[in-house]
Design a protein around this motif. Structure first.
Motif: not given
Length: 187
Positions: A155-178
Motif C-alpha cells: 500500500d501507499y507509503g510502503d518501502l521498496v528495496r532493490h539495488p536498482a532503486v537504491g543506486t539510481v543516478s541522474g537528475p531527480g527531485m531536490p532532497p527537500s521534496d518528498n
C-alpha cells in the motif's frame, strides 16, 4: 566458360549479401509497440522486497530501463507467476502515464518515488487505452499480476528495496521534496 561461372558466383554472393542485409535491417531484437512478440527480459538475480506493515514481500523481477524496454513492458503476456513482476526505471523522477493496450493480463501498477516509497497503487484493465497515472512524480513503476498488491498488503507509503532503486543516478527531485507535489516532467 570459366569467366561466366565467376560472374554467376559473384552475382550470387552480392544477392546473398543484399538478402542478409535486408533481413538484418527489418529484424528487431526488441519488440516495438506494434509487434506481437512478447518481450522477456532476464530475471534480476536480486529479489525486489516491499516492506509492508505485515512484513517483507519478495518478488523476482525483470528490469525495464531503456525506452524500448519500457515501451514494450508486459505487452502480449498471457500470464505471469504471482511472485514475479517488471520494474520500470526512469531516468528521473517525473509524471508518468501508463496504459494497457496490447496487454491481455490485468495488472497492479505500483508507483514508487525516488526515495523508494510507494506513492500510489493503481489497477490496469486488459487491453484498455485509459491512462493510468499516480498524479505525482515517480521514478519507478512495479507491475505485478492483478490482485498481488492487495493479497500481500502492499500500500501507499510502503518501502521498496532493490539495488536498482537504491543506486539510481541522474537528475531527480531536490532532497527537500518528498515527491507528493503534483509537479515534475512529462510522461
Amino acid at each position: 566458360m570459366t569467366h561466366r561461372n565467376w560472374l554467376t558466383a559473384g552475382a550470387m554472393c552480392v544477392l546473398t549479401a543484399v538478402i542478409v542485409a535486408a533481413g538484418a535491417y527489418f529484424y528487431s531484437p526488441t519488440p516495438t509497440a506494434a509487434d506481437s512478440r512478447v518481450m522477456i527480459l532476464p530475471v534480476d538475480p536480486t529479489p525486489l522486497v516491499v516492506a509492508t506493515k505485515d512484513g517483507d514481500r519478495s518478488f523476482s523481477i525483470e528490469i525495464a530501463d531503456t525506452d524500448a524496454e519500457r515501451e514494450a513492458g508486459l505487452m502480449y503476456r498471457q500470464d505471469m507467476a504471482d511472485d514475479h513482476g517488471m520494474l520500470f526505471v526512469f531516468d528521473m523522477q517525473q509524471q508518468v502515464n501508463f496504459w494497457m493496450q496490447n496487454t491481455p493480463m490485468p495488472l497492479d501498477l505500483i508507483f514508487i518515488g525516488q526515495d523508494g516509497k510507494i506513492r500510489a497503487v493503481k489497477h490496469g484493465e486488459p487491453q484498455s487505452q485509459a491512462l493510468i497515472s499516480p498524479g505525482v512524480p515517480v521514478r519507478f513503476v512495479l507491475e505485478l499480476k492483478a490482485g498481488t498488491a492487495a493479497r500481500n498488503g502492499i500500500d501507499y507509503g510502503d518501502l521498496v528495496r532493490h539495488p536498482a532503486v537504491g543506486t539510481v543516478s541522474g537528475p531527480g527531485m531536490p532532497p527537500s521534496d518528498n515527491g507528493d507535489a503534483p509537479n515534475g516532467g512529462g510522461g
